[in-house]
Design a protein around this motif. Structure first.
Motif, PDB file in Angstrom:
ATOM      1  N   ARG A   1       0.835  -1.199   0.000  1.00 52.98           N
ATOM      2  CA  ARG A   1       0.000   0.000   0.000  1.00 52.98           C
ATOM      3  C   ARG A   1       0.863   1.238   0.000  1.00 52.98           C
ATOM      4  O   ARG A   1       2.015   1.205   0.441  1.00 52.98           O
ATOM      5  CB  ARG A   1      -0.939   0.003   1.204  1.00 52.98           C
ATOM      6  N   GLN A   2       0.280   2.315  -0.508  1.00 51.87           N
ATOM      7  CA  GLN A   2       0.990   3.591  -0.551  1.00 51.87           C
ATOM      8  C   GLN A   2       0.044   4.702  -0.139  1.00 51.87           C
ATOM      9  O   GLN A   2      -0.958   4.963  -0.824  1.00 51.87           O
ATOM     10  CB  GLN A   2       1.551   3.856  -1.946  1.00 51.87           C
ATOM     11  N   ALA A   3       0.360   5.317   0.981  1.00 50.71           N
ATOM     12  CA  ALA A   3      -0.417   6.450   1.471  1.00 50.71           C
ATOM     13  C   ALA A   3       0.106   7.738   0.830  1.00 50.71           C
ATOM     14  O   ALA A   3       1.258   7.788   0.382  1.00 50.71           O
ATOM     15  CB  ALA A   3      -0.314   6.525   2.986  1.00 50.71           C
ATOM     16  N   PRO A   4      -0.716   8.782   0.799  1.00 53.28           N
ATOM     17  CA  PRO A   4      -0.278  10.053   0.196  1.00 53.28           C
ATOM     18  C   PRO A   4       1.001  10.565   0.843  1.00 53.28           C
ATOM     19  O   PRO A   4       1.112  10.635   2.070  1.00 53.28           O
ATOM     20  CB  PRO A   4      -1.454  10.985   0.479  1.00 53.28           C
ATOM     21  N   GLY A   5       1.976  10.880   0.009  1.00 57.44           N
ATOM     22  CA  GLY A   5       3.223  11.439   0.514  1.00 57.44           C
ATOM     23  C   GLY A   5       4.170  10.441   1.139  1.00 57.44           C
ATOM     24  O   GLY A   5       5.214  10.828   1.678  1.00 57.44           O
ATOM     25  N   LYS A   6       3.826   9.166   1.061  1.00 59.24           N
ATOM     26  CA  LYS A   6       4.669   8.141   1.670  1.00 59.24           C
ATOM     27  C   LYS A   6       5.109   7.124   0.637  1.00 59.24           C
ATOM     28  O   LYS A   6       4.522   7.013  -0.439  1.00 59.24           O
ATOM     29  CB  LYS A   6       3.923   7.443   2.809  1.00 59.24           C
ATOM     30  N   GLU A   7       6.135   6.361   0.982  1.00 60.26           N
ATOM     31  CA  GLU A   7       6.599   5.311   0.110  1.00 60.26           C
ATOM     32  C   GLU A   7       5.664   4.103   0.202  1.00 60.26           C
ATOM     33  O   GLU A   7       4.962   3.904   1.186  1.00 60.26           O
ATOM     34  CB  GLU A   7       8.026   4.899   0.478  1.00 60.26           C
ATOM     35  N   ARG A   8       5.698   3.300  -0.865  1.00 58.94           N
ATOM     36  CA  ARG A   8       4.907   2.076  -0.860  1.00 58.94           C
ATOM     37  C   ARG A   8       5.466   1.127   0.194  1.00 58.94           C
ATOM     38  O   ARG A   8       6.693   0.958   0.304  1.00 58.94           O
ATOM     39  CB  ARG A   8       4.933   1.446  -2.246  1.00 58.94           C
TER      40      ARG A   8
END
Length: 122
Positions: A38-45
């Motif tokens: 998963r990948q949250a906004p502004g974060k790495e997968r």
């Protein structure tokens, strides 16, 4: 080469459940380990869960252990991610991928799907 299509994402309230599906096509599915990231906004997968080719072995990230369950149906060429007790911090785009070797980093996976959005909010 295998093609992967994720589905089942959506907007849910905290504490609710969702089941994601990843349908595979293009070549033999039953001989490959699979995984969810998963990948949250502004974060790495980040790694979420992985399952062996037969479904007999699974492994989870600590952040989802006890709440999420990965499973597969090789007859349907589909892998699932059952997500219970969802939290706002689970909000992300969820991707499935074919596992080419054992590992929990992106380097161990290939043939990524396009992702499905999961939003947990009240």
């Amino acid at each position: 080469q295998v093609q992967l299509v994720e589905s089942g994402g959506g907007l849910v309230q905290p504490g609710c459940s969702l089941r994601l599906s990843c349908a595979a096509s293009g070549r033999t599915f039953s001989s490959d380990g699979m995984g969810w990231f998963r990948q949250a906004p502004g974060k790495e997968r980040e790694f979420v869960a992985t399952i062996s080719a037969t479904g007999g072995s699974t492994y989870y990230a600590n952040s989802v252990k006890g709440r999420f369950t990965i499973s597969r149906d090789n007859a349907k060429n589909t892998v699932y991610l059952q997500m219970n007790s969802l939290k706002p911090e689970d909000t992300a785009v969820y991707f499935c991928a074919v596992r080419s070797r054992w590992g929990t980093t992106e380097a161990a996976f290939g043939s990524w799907g396009q992702g499905t959005q999961v939003t947990v909010s009240s």
